[in-house]
Write a protein that holds these residues in place. Sequence first.
Motif, PDB file in Angstrom:
ATOM      1  N   ILE A 173       0.825  -1.212   0.000  1.00 40.08           N
ATOM      2  CA  ILE A 173       0.000   0.000   0.000  1.00 40.08           C
ATOM      3  C   ILE A 173       0.863   1.268   0.000  1.00 40.08           C
ATOM      4  O   ILE A 173       0.805   2.078  -0.916  1.00 40.08           O
ATOM      5  CB  ILE A 173      -0.953   0.013   1.215  1.00 40.08           C
ATOM      6  CG1 ILE A 173      -1.763  -1.280   1.266  1.00 40.08           C
ATOM      7  CG2 ILE A 173      -1.872   1.235   1.129  1.00 40.08           C
ATOM      8  CD1 ILE A 173      -2.663  -1.520   0.088  1.00 40.08           C
ATOM      9  N   GLN A 175       0.555   3.935   1.934  1.00 42.88           N
ATOM     10  CA  GLN A 175      -0.342   5.095   2.036  1.00 42.88           C
ATOM     11  C   GLN A 175      -0.116   5.855   3.340  1.00 42.88           C
ATOM     12  O   GLN A 175      -0.175   5.291   4.425  1.00 42.88           O
ATOM     13  CB  GLN A 175      -1.799   4.623   1.948  1.00 42.88           C
ATOM     14  CG  GLN A 175      -2.809   5.747   2.044  1.00 42.88           C
ATOM     15  CD  GLN A 175      -4.237   5.238   2.023  1.00 42.88           C
ATOM     16  OE1 GLN A 175      -4.480   4.030   1.926  1.00 42.88           O
ATOM     17  NE2 GLN A 175      -5.189   6.142   2.107  1.00 42.88           N
ATOM     18  N   ARG A 176       0.155   7.135   3.217  1.00 37.04           N
ATOM     19  CA  ARG A 176       0.363   7.998   4.389  1.00 37.04           C
ATOM     20  C   ARG A 176      -0.996   8.396   4.947  1.00 37.04           C
ATOM     21  O   ARG A 176      -1.907   8.811   4.216  1.00 37.04           O
ATOM     22  CB  ARG A 176       1.146   9.238   3.981  1.00 37.04           C
ATOM     23  CG  ARG A 176       1.414  10.228   5.118  1.00 37.04           C
ATOM     24  CD  ARG A 176       2.458   9.720   6.086  1.00 37.04           C
ATOM     25  NE  ARG A 176       2.756  10.719   7.097  1.00 37.04           N
ATOM     26  CZ  ARG A 176       3.764  11.593   7.002  1.00 37.04           C
ATOM     27  NH1 ARG A 176       4.564  11.586   5.944  1.00 37.04           N
ATOM     28  NH2 ARG A 176       3.980  12.468   7.972  1.00 37.04           N
ATOM     29  N   LEU A 177      -1.156   8.270   6.251  1.00 35.43           N
ATOM     30  CA  LEU A 177      -2.426   8.562   6.903  1.00 35.43           C
ATOM     31  C   LEU A 177      -2.237   9.660   7.936  1.00 35.43           C
ATOM     32  O   LEU A 177      -1.175   9.782   8.548  1.00 35.43           O
ATOM     33  CB  LEU A 177      -2.983   7.304   7.587  1.00 35.43           C
ATOM     34  CG  LEU A 177      -3.178   6.068   6.702  1.00 35.43           C
ATOM     35  CD1 LEU A 177      -3.551   4.873   7.549  1.00 35.43           C
ATOM     36  CD2 LEU A 177      -4.253   6.329   5.648  1.00 35.43           C
ATOM     37  N   THR A 186       1.899   5.318   8.402  1.00 33.61           N
ATOM     38  CA  THR A 186       1.857   4.846   7.023  1.00 33.61           C
ATOM     39  C   THR A 186       1.369   3.411   6.982  1.00 33.61           C
ATOM     40  O   THR A 186       1.890   2.549   7.715  1.00 33.61           O
ATOM     41  CB  THR A 186       3.254   4.914   6.370  1.00 33.61           C
ATOM     42  OG1 THR A 186       3.732   6.254   6.431  1.00 33.61           O
ATOM     43  CG2 THR A 186       3.201   4.452   4.923  1.00 33.61           C
ATOM     44  N   GLU A 188       1.715   0.206   5.391  1.00 36.45           N
ATOM     45  CA  GLU A 188       2.739  -0.383   4.536  1.00 36.45           C
ATOM     46  C   GLU A 188       2.201  -1.531   3.680  1.00 36.45           C
ATOM     47  O   GLU A 188       2.408  -1.574   2.474  1.00 36.45           O
ATOM     48  CB  GLU A 188       3.893  -0.919   5.395  1.00 36.45           C
ATOM     49  CG  GLU A 188       4.642   0.147   6.165  1.00 36.45           C
ATOM     50  CD  GLU A 188       5.783  -0.457   6.958  1.00 36.45           C
ATOM     51  OE1 GLU A 188       6.858   0.146   6.956  1.00 36.45           O
ATOM     52  OE2 GLU A 188       5.602  -1.518   7.591  1.00 36.45           O
ATOM     53  N   TYR A 201       1.240  -1.253   9.797  1.00 36.72           N
ATOM     54  CA  TYR A 201       1.507   0.180   9.722  1.00 36.72           C
ATOM     55  C   TYR A 201       2.891   0.483  10.299  1.00 36.72           C
ATOM     56  O   TYR A 201       3.431  -0.287  11.099  1.00 36.72           O
ATOM     57  CB  TYR A 201       0.471   0.972  10.525  1.00 36.72           C
ATOM     58  CG  TYR A 201      -0.948   0.859  10.044  1.00 36.72           C
ATOM     59  CD1 TYR A 201      -1.509   1.818   9.198  1.00 36.72           C
ATOM     60  CD2 TYR A 201      -1.761  -0.195  10.447  1.00 36.72           C
ATOM     61  CE1 TYR A 201      -2.830   1.726   8.773  1.00 36.72           C
ATOM     62  CE2 TYR A 201      -3.081  -0.298  10.029  1.00 36.72           C
ATOM     63  CZ  TYR A 201      -3.604   0.669   9.191  1.00 36.72           C
ATOM     64  OH  TYR A 201      -4.906   0.568   8.767  1.00 36.72           O
TER      65      TYR A 201
END
Length: 251
Positions: A173, A175-177, A186, A188, A201
């Motif tokens: 993924i 993706q920064r949250l 993030t 991962e 994460y």
Amino acid sequence: MKRLIQMTHLRRRNRPILAMALVAALFSSNALAVQIIEAGDGATIYAKVSKKEMTRLSIDRGRVASLRVKDGELAIDPDDETGQLFLSIPGGDKAGAVKPINGFLTTDSGHTYTLILQVVDTPSDSIVIKEPRAKQAAAKNDFKSTSYDKAVKRLVSAMANDEVPDDMQIKEIGQRLDLWQEAAMTLERQYVAGDIVGERYLVANVSKDPMVLDEREFYRKGVSVVALDQLNLAPGASTRLYVIREKAQNE
């Protein structure tokens, strides 16, 4: 993560060799008819295994979890992609009279059967074991066929040890949250196994002060397990966060 259960996985078989073995076992003009065996609860299964050639053992609509026999009696070559076993007799045609081989076969539905193999001088053959329908349905999902607690421990272990099991769908993924001002988070990697989703994460302390994390802060609807490698983070330090949740309807 001191309490993670370590599990032994069937090793990956070389694909070209696997293809040749399947051809030899299934499509040889000398091959016998497939041995299809109905297995009931606690049943003793009787089957024939070739003395000189390879024999394939599989579970109809399921997978072999393990086969235990005495050391030296049987060579077992597992394939974790298909859940099958390829069996052969050590020594092959050089072996003398071979007594029946006794063992215990466990399937991914969580059931164990006594297995008695009669060694015969025949070409390559296949053994297919059919479990009762209820067990076949359970076998579609390894995490549903075992206890939920065992399934969760296995999933967390895979995430913590960077494992990529063949029976899980892995998504990278990155993706920064948005978490809160003092921390960066993030997503991962995501592991999907049936109706269970595992998310790994990376949580970092981006403040100038020490940070104390609380696993309760990461619970939300549908989440059943939250685990952190570390609860105390120095400035600039990071830790992995593991979340187990139910699979959403739109996933």
